[in-house]
Design a protein around this motif. Structure first.
Motif, PDB file in Angstrom:
ATOM      1  N   TYR A  34       0.860  -1.171   0.000  1.00 23.79           N
ATOM      2  CA  TYR A  34       0.000   0.000   0.000  1.00 23.79           C
ATOM      3  C   TYR A  34       0.900   1.225   0.000  1.00 23.79           C
ATOM      4  O   TYR A  34       2.083   1.127   0.304  1.00 23.79           O
ATOM      5  N   ARG A  35       0.329   2.361  -0.333  1.00 25.86           N
ATOM      6  CA  ARG A  35       1.102   3.593  -0.264  1.00 25.86           C
ATOM      7  C   ARG A  35       0.226   4.738   0.222  1.00 25.86           C
ATOM      8  O   ARG A  35      -0.984   4.723   0.067  1.00 25.86           O
ATOM      9  N   GLN A  36       0.902   5.713   0.812  1.00 25.63           N
ATOM     10  CA  GLN A  36       0.198   6.889   1.302  1.00 25.63           C
ATOM     11  C   GLN A  36       1.015   8.123   0.977  1.00 25.63           C
ATOM     12  O   GLN A  36       2.148   8.271   1.462  1.00 25.63           O
ATOM     13  N   ALA A  37       0.447   8.968   0.148  1.00 25.88           N
ATOM     14  CA  ALA A  37       1.084  10.233  -0.197  1.00 25.88           C
ATOM     15  C   ALA A  37       0.615  11.308   0.789  1.00 25.88           C
ATOM     16  O   ALA A  37      -0.456  11.161   1.399  1.00 25.88           O
ATOM     17  N   PRO A  38       1.367  12.379   0.940  1.00 26.53           N
ATOM     18  CA  PRO A  38       0.977  13.445   1.883  1.00 26.53           C
ATOM     19  C   PRO A  38      -0.421  13.973   1.580  1.00 26.53           C
ATOM     20  O   PRO A  38      -0.737  14.291   0.428  1.00 26.53           O
ATOM     21  N   GLY A  39      -1.240  14.034   2.603  1.00 20.52           N
ATOM     22  CA  GLY A  39      -2.593  14.562   2.446  1.00 20.52           C
ATOM     23  C   GLY A  39      -3.575  13.617   1.800  1.00 20.52           C
ATOM     24  O   GLY A  39      -4.720  13.999   1.532  1.00 20.52           O
ATOM     25  N   LYS A  40      -3.146  12.392   1.534  1.00 15.70           N
ATOM     26  CA  LYS A  40      -4.034  11.426   0.883  1.00 15.70           C
ATOM     27  C   LYS A  40      -4.220  10.197   1.750  1.00 15.70           C
ATOM     28  O   LYS A  40      -3.429   9.937   2.661  1.00 15.70           O
ATOM     29  N   GLN A  41      -5.255   9.435   1.440  1.00 15.62           N
ATOM     30  CA  GLN A  41      -5.499   8.196   2.164  1.00 15.62           C
ATOM     31  C   GLN A  41      -4.567   7.102   1.668  1.00 15.62           C
ATOM     32  O   GLN A  41      -4.087   7.133   0.528  1.00 15.62           O
ATOM     33  N   ARG A  42      -4.357   6.137   2.540  1.00 18.09           N
ATOM     34  CA  ARG A  42      -3.571   4.985   2.137  1.00 18.09           C
ATOM     35  C   ARG A  42      -4.349   4.210   1.081  1.00 18.09           C
ATOM     36  O   ARG A  42      -5.558   3.997   1.213  1.00 18.09           O
ATOM     37  N   GLU A  43      -3.632   3.769   0.037  1.00 18.36           N
ATOM     38  CA  GLU A  43      -4.294   3.062  -1.053  1.00 18.36           C
ATOM     39  C   GLU A  43      -3.542   1.786  -1.403  1.00 18.36           C
ATOM     40  O   GLU A  43      -2.322   1.689  -1.233  1.00 18.36           O
ATOM     41  N   LEU A  44      -4.295   0.830  -1.911  1.00 17.49           N
ATOM     42  CA  LEU A  44      -3.703  -0.420  -2.348  1.00 17.49           C
ATOM     43  C   LEU A  44      -2.886  -0.187  -3.611  1.00 17.49           C
ATOM     44  O   LEU A  44      -3.340   0.488  -4.549  1.00 17.49           O
ATOM     45  N   VAL A  45      -1.692  -0.754  -3.637  1.00 15.06           N
ATOM     46  CA  VAL A  45      -0.855  -0.715  -4.837  1.00 15.06           C
ATOM     47  C   VAL A  45      -0.937  -2.068  -5.548  1.00 15.06           C
ATOM     48  O   VAL A  45      -1.239  -2.149  -6.735  1.00 15.06           O
ATOM     49  N   ALA A  46      -0.650  -3.126  -4.787  1.00 15.21           N
ATOM     50  CA  ALA A  46      -0.668  -4.465  -5.369  1.00 15.21           C
ATOM     51  C   ALA A  46      -0.759  -5.484  -4.249  1.00 15.21           C
ATOM     52  O   ALA A  46      -0.281  -5.241  -3.139  1.00 15.21           O
ATOM     53  N   VAL A  47      -1.349  -6.627  -4.554  1.00 17.53           N
ATOM     54  CA  VAL A  47      -1.448  -7.700  -3.573  1.00 17.53           C
ATOM     55  C   VAL A  47      -1.316  -9.027  -4.299  1.00 17.53           C
ATOM     56  O   VAL A  47      -1.748  -9.165  -5.454  1.00 17.53           O
ATOM     57  N   LYS A  48      -0.694  -9.986  -3.614  1.00 18.95           N
ATOM     58  CA  LYS A  48      -0.514 -11.317  -4.200  1.00 18.95           C
ATOM     59  C   LYS A  48      -0.958 -12.345  -3.178  1.00 18.95           C
ATOM     60  O   LYS A  48      -0.505 -12.326  -2.027  1.00 18.95           O
TER      61      LYS A  48
END
Length: 119
Positions: free
Chosen positions: A36-50
């Motif tokens: 997952y990733r979280q940019a400044p001011g944004k919600q954490r989001e899924l990038v990839a999952v296996k």
């Protein structure tokens, strides 16, 4: 159980980085492993999952550029990031659904690793 990420850093746009996530502790197995990733001011989001079965799921924004993989023998997950864009800048977190020896499934997070893409 601990998840430790590594491999983040500063890279120019168009470049590549490979993140690693090592799971350690009382682990009978790993169900799913993801990033997952979280940019400044944004919600954490899924990038990839296996999943343990090998199926993968990617965010539309990274499809064709990022590759998620696992080494089950080493309890390690990887995220290969290619053709990086400025908007990929974020703190990247490893997530794992761990199977404990008790048979329970528990979710764990790493501490995060910073990825900064510069122009």
């Amino acid at each position: 159980v601990q998840l430790v990420e590594s491999g983040g850093g500063l890279v120019q746009a168009g470049g590549s980085l490979k993140l690693s996530c090592v799971a350690s502790g009382s682990i009978a197995g790993i169900n799913s492993m993801g990033w997952y990733r979280q940019a400044p001011g944004k919600q954490r989001e899924l990038v990839a999952v296996k999943s343990s079965g090998g199926s993968t799921n990617y965010a539309d924004s990274v499809k064709g550029r990022f590759i998620i993989s696992r080494d089950n023998a080493k309890n390690t997950g990887y995220l290969e990031m290619n053709s990086l864009k400025l908007e990929d800048t974020a703190v990247y977190y490893c997530n794992a659904n761990i199977i404990r020896y008790s048979g329970r499934y528990e979710n764990f997070w790493g501490q995060g690793t910073q990825v900064t893409v510069s122009s």
